[in-house]
Design an enzyme around this catalytic site. Structure first.
Site, PDB file in Angstrom:
ATOM      1  N   LYS A  16     -11.956   0.571  -2.062  1.00 34.29           N
ATOM      2  CA  LYS A  16     -10.915   1.131  -2.933  1.00 34.29           C
ATOM      3  C   LYS A  16     -11.422   1.126  -4.377  1.00 34.29           C
ATOM      4  O   LYS A  16     -12.277   1.930  -4.706  1.00 34.29           O
ATOM      5  CB  LYS A  16      -9.610   0.388  -2.700  1.00 34.29           C
TER       6      LYS A  16
ATOM      7  N   SER B 295       0.792  -1.226   0.000  1.00 33.31           N
ATOM      8  CA  SER B 295       0.000   0.000   0.000  1.00 33.31           C
ATOM      9  C   SER B 295       0.827   1.280   0.000  1.00 33.31           C
ATOM     10  O   SER B 295       0.359   2.302  -0.465  1.00 33.31           O
ATOM     11  CB  SER B 295      -0.981   0.001   1.168  1.00 33.31           C
TER      12      SER B 295
ATOM     13  N   HIS C 256      -5.410  -3.389  -2.860  1.00 30.25           N
ATOM     14  CA  HIS C 256      -5.072  -2.412  -3.905  1.00 30.25           C
ATOM     15  C   HIS C 256      -5.011  -3.032  -5.293  1.00 30.25           C
ATOM     16  O   HIS C 256      -4.687  -2.353  -6.263  1.00 30.25           O
ATOM     17  CB  HIS C 256      -3.734  -1.744  -3.587  1.00 30.25           C
TER      18      HIS C 256
HETATM   19  C1  PLP Z   1      -6.906  -0.392   2.904  1.00 32.67           C
HETATM   20  C2  PLP Z   1      -6.335  -1.683   3.245  1.00 32.67           C
HETATM   21  C3  PLP Z   1      -6.948  -2.508   4.186  1.00 32.67           C
HETATM   22  C4  PLP Z   1      -8.093  -2.050   5.015  1.00 32.67           C
HETATM   23  O1  PLP Z   1      -9.286  -2.068   4.317  1.00 32.67           O
HETATM   24  P1  PLP Z   1     -10.498  -1.209   4.890  1.00 32.67           P
HETATM   25  O2  PLP Z   1     -11.684  -1.768   4.216  1.00 32.67           O
HETATM   26  O3  PLP Z   1     -10.208   0.203   4.509  1.00 32.67           O
HETATM   27  O4  PLP Z   1     -10.505  -1.416   6.374  1.00 32.67           O
HETATM   28  C5  PLP Z   1      -6.430  -3.773   4.382  1.00 32.67           C
HETATM   29  N1  PLP Z   1      -5.340  -4.191   3.707  1.00 32.67           N
HETATM   30  C6  PLP Z   1      -4.701  -3.411   2.823  1.00 32.67           C
HETATM   31  C7  PLP Z   1      -3.504  -3.936   2.097  1.00 32.67           C
HETATM   32  C8  PLP Z   1      -5.178  -2.123   2.567  1.00 32.67           C
HETATM   33  O5  PLP Z   1      -4.545  -1.342   1.714  1.00 32.67           O
END
Ligand code: PLP
Length: 399
Positions: free
Chosen positions: A250, A190, A218
């Site tokens: 996302k 990330s 992602h």
């Molecule tokens: C954003 C993210 C999460 C968390 O997801 P949410 O639904 O925002 O809680 C988990 N793992 C990774 C790799 C992320 O980038």
């Protein structure tokens, strides 16, 4: 003593400020998109995770409105009580279909999905038998905080291997003396934007009889021809990635997360994942909106193609300018700036020019590795990328 530590909070906050580590929030008005409104002023934003530009898609918004009209504003209960609606159920079936796995299970957030999976499958004592000794969870050092926290919470032995270093992982696998072993990795990291070596992770997991879990937060919707994520990107099979986590906040532009895998995996999570059991189910309207965005993400290939073209344009331009790019082909394109102060200063200068890019500092990244984290979306256009490059040409340090 109690008074002392409370007074100490202020000193700790002041210390943070001095190290340029203080975090503040900007209040945005209106919907996410290429532009965001802050204090009534328009900013060109390069920091959302809305990779496909679906968060404010009229059909997705309409589905949420219609979902609310039909199901109400909230689910009213947890999934196991009475909160599991036909909207959730349909979305789970569609996610299972899209990921070509027998089952998928919705979680309220990706954070909770990761906590739920690892703590349900690994722990101090194995869930299935009373054999003493803890399980082992192996994680990439740069994994998302939720995976690291999940490993800690589970009570299993958490071993972190050097980033994407398969030799180090292999070494740590051999050291295993315990029973269950999970290897967990981000699919796309990330803060760096690089793609995990999933084929090698899968081979190592097989060789050591470990379960591989990929958190494709992602990558889901972004990588692969149809947005299937890292598995599709590498041309792997479902068996290569037995535990798949995807998030919906996302690329899919809504909210929530899911775990996809075998019948037994999903049933185990329903019985044992505490972050699934002891929490309110997502609003069904969110599930309805996500069903539409999932359909759009699958069918509208042009969004991924446009995104790729924008990323290529940026990388070509940034290379030409001699900017400090990282090894990433994904929408996450960080520029390494190093120290906190410089990073914060450039972020503020960009802001003054109407460009919003967040300064990422420790502990989100290692010390001395602060960066401007630029993210692209299919909602951007070529002129906006060029405007960004023009600003960076003036403000960003070169190699
Ligand atoms: C954003 C993210 C999460 C968390 O997801 P949410 O639904 O925002 O809680 C988990 N793992 C990774 C790799 C992320 O980038």
């Amino acid at each position: 003593m109690a008074g002392d530590w409370r007074a100490g909070l202020g000193a700790a906050l002041a210390g943070r400020r001095k190290q340029h580590l203080y975090r503040t929030r900007r209040v945005t008005q209106g919907a996410p998109g290429a532009d965001v409104i802050i204090d009534g002023k328009r900013y060109l934003s390069f920091c959302s995770n809305d990779y496909l530009g679906l968060a404010n898609h009229p059909e997705v918004v309409k589905a949420m409105q219609q979902g609310a009209a039909r199901y109400g504003a909230g689910s009213g209960a947890s999934h196991l009580i009475s909160g599991h609606s036909s909207a959730h159920h349909a979305l789970e079936e569609e996610l299972a279909g899209f990921t070509r796995r027998p089952r998928a299970l919705l979680f309220s957030t990706g954070y909770m999905a990761n906590l739920g999976v690892i703590s349900a499958l690994a722990g101090r004592l194995s869930a299935c038998d009373a054999q003493a000794g803890s399980d082992v969870v192996l994680e990439d050092r740069l994994n998302h905080a939720s995976l690291i926290d999940a490993g800690l919470l589970s009570g299993a032995r958490l071993l972190r291997y050097a980033h994407a270093d398969m030799a180090d992982l292999e070494k740590k696998c051999v050291a295993k003396t315990d029973r269950r072993m999970i290897i967990a990795s981000d699919g796309v990291f990330s803060m760096d934007g690089d793609i995990a070596p999933v084929p090698e992770l899968s081979r190592i997991a097989r060789r050591h009889d470990a379960w591989l879990m990929i958190d494709d937060a992602h990558a889901f919707g972004v990588l692969g021809k149809t947005g299937g994520g890292t598995q599709e990107h590498f041309g792997l099979t479902v068996e290569d990635v037995p535990i798949l986590v995807g998030t919906l906040g996302k690329a899919l532009g809504t909210f929530g997360a899911f775990v996809a895998g075998s019948e037994e995996l999903i049933e185990t999570l329903i019985q044992q994942a505490r972050s699934y059991i002891y929490t309110t189910a997502l609003p069904p309207a969110v599930a309805e909106a996500t069903r539409v965005s999932l359909r759009l993400a699958q069918s509208e290939n042009w969004r991924r193609e446009k995104l790729r073209a924008l990323i290529n344009r940026f990388r070509t331009g940034a290379t030409h300018l001699g900017l400090n790019l990282m090894n990433s082909v994904t929408p996450i394109q960080p520029l390494l700036t190093g120290d906190n102060e410089t990073t914060l200063r450039i972020s503020e200068q960009l802001y003054a020019r109407g460009i919003l890019i967040s300064a990422i500092r420790p502990p989100a990244v290692p010390k001395g590795r602060a960066r401007l984290r630029i993210t692209f979306s299919a909602a951007h256009d070529v002129q906006q990328v060029d405007r960004l490059l023009e600003a960076l040409a003036e403000l960003a340090p070169v190699r």
